[in-house]
Enzyme design. Structure first.
Site, PDB file in Angstrom:
ATOM      1  N   HIS A 203       0.847  -1.204   0.000  1.00 38.34           N
ATOM      2  CA  HIS A 203       0.000   0.000   0.000  1.00 38.34           C
ATOM      3  C   HIS A 203       0.881   1.252   0.000  1.00 38.34           C
ATOM      4  O   HIS A 203       0.701   2.155  -0.821  1.00 38.34           O
ATOM      5  CB  HIS A 203      -0.915  -0.047   1.232  1.00 38.34           C
ATOM      6  CG  HIS A 203      -1.698   1.202   1.487  1.00 38.34           C
ATOM      7  ND1 HIS A 203      -3.049   1.310   1.216  1.00 38.34           N
ATOM      8  CD2 HIS A 203      -1.333   2.402   2.004  1.00 38.34           C
ATOM      9  CE1 HIS A 203      -3.460   2.522   1.552  1.00 38.34           C
ATOM     10  NE2 HIS A 203      -2.441   3.209   2.031  1.00 38.34           N
ATOM     11  N   GLU A 204       1.853   1.298   0.906  1.00 38.44           N
ATOM     12  CA  GLU A 204       2.706   2.497   0.988  1.00 38.44           C
ATOM     13  C   GLU A 204       3.545   2.650  -0.286  1.00 38.44           C
ATOM     14  O   GLU A 204       3.725   3.764  -0.786  1.00 38.44           O
ATOM     15  CB  GLU A 204       3.598   2.457   2.232  1.00 38.44           C
ATOM     16  CG  GLU A 204       2.856   2.390   3.572  1.00 38.44           C
ATOM     17  CD  GLU A 204       1.795   3.470   3.768  1.00 38.44           C
ATOM     18  OE1 GLU A 204       1.831   4.485   3.053  1.00 38.44           O
ATOM     19  OE2 GLU A 204       0.907   3.275   4.622  1.00 38.44           O
TER      20      GLU A 204
ATOM     21  N   ASP B 203      -4.601   0.697  -1.919  1.00 41.14           N
ATOM     22  CA  ASP B 203      -5.125  -0.576  -1.407  1.00 41.14           C
ATOM     23  C   ASP B 203      -5.105  -1.654  -2.494  1.00 41.14           C
ATOM     24  O   ASP B 203      -4.680  -2.788  -2.256  1.00 41.14           O
ATOM     25  CB  ASP B 203      -6.563  -0.393  -0.891  1.00 41.14           C
ATOM     26  CG  ASP B 203      -6.590   0.189   0.521  1.00 41.14           C
ATOM     27  OD1 ASP B 203      -5.558   0.130   1.219  1.00 41.14           O
ATOM     28  OD2 ASP B 203      -7.662   0.695   0.927  1.00 41.14           O
TER      29      ASP B 203
ATOM     30  N   HIS C 179       1.552   4.168  -3.023  1.00 38.85           N
ATOM     31  CA  HIS C 179       1.325   5.612  -2.903  1.00 38.85           C
ATOM     32  C   HIS C 179       2.311   6.407  -3.769  1.00 38.85           C
ATOM     33  O   HIS C 179       2.008   7.506  -4.208  1.00 38.85           O
ATOM     34  CB  HIS C 179       1.461   6.072  -1.447  1.00 38.85           C
ATOM     35  CG  HIS C 179       0.165   6.011  -0.686  1.00 38.85           C
ATOM     36  ND1 HIS C 179      -1.018   6.502  -1.194  1.00 38.85           N
ATOM     37  CD2 HIS C 179      -0.126   5.530   0.549  1.00 38.85           C
ATOM     38  CE1 HIS C 179      -1.991   6.314  -0.303  1.00 38.85           C
ATOM     39  NE2 HIS C 179      -1.477   5.728   0.763  1.00 38.85           N
TER      40      HIS C 179
ATOM     41  N   GLU D 226      -5.964   6.544  -1.741  1.00 34.58           N
ATOM     42  CA  GLU D 226      -5.930   5.411  -0.814  1.00 34.58           C
ATOM     43  C   GLU D 226      -6.472   4.146  -1.471  1.00 34.58           C
ATOM     44  O   GLU D 226      -5.962   3.044  -1.231  1.00 34.58           O
ATOM     45  CB  GLU D 226      -6.734   5.744   0.447  1.00 34.58           C
ATOM     46  CG  GLU D 226      -6.144   6.892   1.259  1.00 34.58           C
ATOM     47  CD  GLU D 226      -4.729   6.623   1.739  1.00 34.58           C
ATOM     48  OE1 GLU D 226      -4.366   5.449   1.928  1.00 34.58           O
ATOM     49  OE2 GLU D 226      -3.984   7.605   1.904  1.00 34.58           O
TER      50      GLU D 226
HETATM   51 ZN   LIG Z   1      -2.419   5.232   2.458  1.00 34.96          ZN
END
Ligand SMILES: [Zn+2]
Length: 675
Positions: free
Chosen positions: A512-513, A577, A516, A573
């Protein structure tokens, strides 16, 4: 501009990796009791994976939400409590030592008798500053003085990396000044919003009364506050607009700001703040213009009222009990629906995490962060990085030129795990008998520490979260992913659980990070953290066609009757995800090296990956709190963070045998297949 995995609120808490936590989990991996097998996985995976847990838990009276994050937080709070009790019991620590500061700060916060006895006396110098505002032309000087002590009002100014020159620090103007969580609360006219607004006015009036105003005057003053804040709200940008790094990048000279936003003496304001500015970034120019006009048009008496409210509001938690209780009655009960305030020590501990976070964090990691955890994490991050590398190369919609740049950016990621190499120092007095003063000195120090960055190169060793925090983030300006010690424990990361579950949980967090860095915001920054386009026009078009599908998918979700998810607000986000899950799954498959692990409790390794992922989002939340989050939180509600990305992933349908037409299998044409 961090993008935490969970929320942007600073949440103190951490890790019981060596069995320190009283309620350390006894089950490793997936506990079958947490499932609800009466729900079909292809119908609603979130409830299949978490239904048993959701039914066997109830929200405690002092919580707005309960889930894996809060469970870990609570376990760690017990560890922090032990540290705080021990350090505060001893009065002989060398003055200025980490232990002296940590212990005395806690003692001062727990000394409710002393706080009651002082009453409002510590606010007197602040009120005197505000009362000194006799004419509107004095507003810049008064605001500068308040802002230098960390007391908010009107707008904000912070120093951070220049988005287009990430090695250089730049001052930035931000909109601000509201007491309600979002502009919508001032501007919308549905029944719930109107009710909140009228209770807000009553709350502001009550705070004025507690500070000594007669009831009638307090009520009139509260209306002045609402009127002025409503004018600010009208000029404020929406949260969707605030997510656009190009729109919010408006570097200009101070002289230019004066021309664009006349009516407020910006030069005087910055002079009084003690900063020399060549240029600055004006995040929301139209807000600056509107604010400057308000500065002139609003009588001094109204500014005094407004600033008095914000000073009281800001200090509520360090004033006598009645102020904190009234503050909770509105922000906790009305806005979040939570019946009871947290116990005192938890509030003081939360404050301490905010103002002495790395002092407390040093003591915390000594007892709660085993070095092996860092090694395991570094290995997992390397595996995820390699999986994302493969995915980028395999994309059928991205050109070779953009792929090369994307790989370059991925290779340049900095990874921070556990806690900083260099601890922040807190060079201010912490006194055992002065809670208010401790917090004020800390906040004034934070402000000056931040302003002192002007003209200095960016310090890349700094962390944006404290070590016990149960969260993680990607920072586009530093092109880094950061995982505090606090999140590296069950059910996110459990060395005793099977790999499938760990890849589904912490692997997903890592993915997830990383994603980003390539979400709708992050993709606009290059490998060095500069806001600079490295995409071909055709690739941008192809990317946006996919993300538009995702906006549509999430816009349709309706967690509360009549209240939908905002697909644009949550886009970054949701991209993270989906990408994170895809990459974590690929990394897990790669780690198997062609071998198929044995089933556990009747579930294949592939299935356990998804069960591990769903586990981290099991959540009970009060409707009122969920409603606020829909407006302000860039993260989607928990159940959609599970069912959203899973219903988009062919890997999921395969693992669970979902046929076309199943709710957990979106038709191909509707799937945002980005990664
Ligand atoms: Zn996030």
């Amino acid at each position: 501009m961090a993008s935490p995995f969970r929320f942007s609120l600073p949440l103190a808490l951490g890790l019981a990796a060596i069995g320190l936590g009283a309620q350390a989990p006894t089950h490793h991996g997936i506990d079958p009791a947490n499932l609800d097998t009466s729900v079909k996985p292809c119908q609603d995976f979130y409830h299949f994976a978490n239904g048993g847990w959701l039914k066997s838990h109830t929200l405690p009276a002092d919580k707005a939400m309960l889930g894996s994050f809060t469970e870990v937080m609570d376990r760690n709070r017990e560890i922090l409590k032990q540290i705080l009790d021990e350090t505060s019991a001893k009065r002989t620590w060398p003055k200025g030592s980490v232990q002296q500061k940590v212990g005395d700060f806690f003692a001062s916060g727990m000394d409710e008798k002393a706080i009651e006895k002082r009453g409002l006396a510590p606010m007197k110098p602040i009120f005197a500053t505000i009362d000194g505002l006799k004419y509107t032309k004095e507003l810049p000087a008064v605001l500068a003085k308040l802002h230098n002590e960390g007391i908010p009002g009107g707008f904000g100014f912070y120093v951070g990396p220049d988005d287009k020159d990430s090695n250089r620090n730049l001052g930035a103007f931000h909109q601000g000044g509201l007491g309600l969580p979002d502009r919508d609360y001032y501007l919308n006219n549905d029944a719930r919003t109107k009710d909140i607004r009228s209770k807000y006015v009553a709350h502001v009036a009550k705070m004025f009364e507690l500070a000594g105003d007669p009831a009638g005057l307090a009520e009139a003053r509260a209306r002045v506050v609402l009127d002025l804040e409503t004018k600010m709200a009208k000029a404020a940008w929406s949260r969707v607009e605030l997510r656009d790094p190009q729109k919010t990048y408006n570097k200009m000279s101070l002289a230019k700001l004066g021309q664009e936003a006349p009516g407020f003496d910006w030069a005087l304001y910055f002079k009084d703040r003690g900063v020399k500015l060549g240029d600055l970034n004006v995040g929301q120019p139209s807000y600056a213009t509107a604010f400057a006009k308000l500065a002139t048009d609003t009588p001094a008496i109204e500014w005094r009222t407004y600033l008095r409210w914000h000073a009281l509001h800001d200090a509520a938690s360090v004033l006598p009990k009645a102020f904190g209780a009234e503050n909770f009655a509105f922000y906790g009960k009305v806005l979040s629906g939570t019946p009871e305030q947290e116990t005192r020590w938890k509030r003081v501990e939360g404050m301490e995490d905010g103002v002495l976070g790395e002092a407390l964090g040093q003591l915390y990691v000594k007892v709660a962060f085993p070095p092996e955890s860092k090694q395991r994490m570094l290995q997992l991050v390397a595996n995820l990085r390699s999986a994302l590398h493969d995915r980028i190369l395999a994309l059928d919609w991205m050109s070779e030129a953009t792929k090369l740049q994307a790989i370059h950016k991925l290779d340049a990621f900095t990874v921070k795990i556990g806690y900083p190499d260099k601890w922040k120092t807190y060079p201010f007095d912490v006194k055992r008998n002065d809670y208010f003063g401790n917090v004020l000195r800390a906040s004034s120090y934070q402000v000056h520490h931040n302003l002192a960055k002007l003209g200095k190169p960016v310090d890349r060793t700094e962390w944006g979260m404290t070590p016990p925090t149960v969260n993680a983030y990607y920072n586009p300006s530093m092109n880094e992913i950061v995982f505090p010690a606090g999140i590296l424990q069950p059910p996110f990361f459990d060395p005793k659980a099977d790999d499938a579950v760990n890849y589904g949980a912490i692997g997903w967090v890592i993915g997830h990070e990383m994603t980003h860095g390539f979400d709708d915001q992050g993709r606009q920054f290059d490998a060095q953290g500069n806001l600079k386009n490295w995409w071909t026009p055709a690739d941008i078009k192809a990317y946006q066609a996919r993300t538009d599908l995702m906006v549509k998918q999430f816009d349709a979700y309706e967690p509360l009757k009549g209240q939908h998810v905002n697909g644009r607000l949550t886009l970054g986000e949701n991209i993270a995800d989906l990408g994170g899950m895809k990459i974590a799954y690929a990394a897990f498959m790669k780690s198997l090296n062609g071998k198929e692990p044995a089933k556990i409790d009747g579930f294949t390794a592939e299935q356990r990956f998804f069960l591990g992922a769903a586990t981290i989002w099991r959540t009970l939340i009060r409707d009122a709190a969920a409603s606020v989050r829909l407006k302000v939180d860039p993260h989607s509600p928990a159940q959609f963070r599970v069912n959203g990305p899973m219903s988009d992933l062919p890997e999921f349908y395969q693992a669970w045998g979902c046929k076309p037409g199943c709710p957990m299998r979106r038709p191909k044409a509707e799937r945002p297949a980005i990664w």
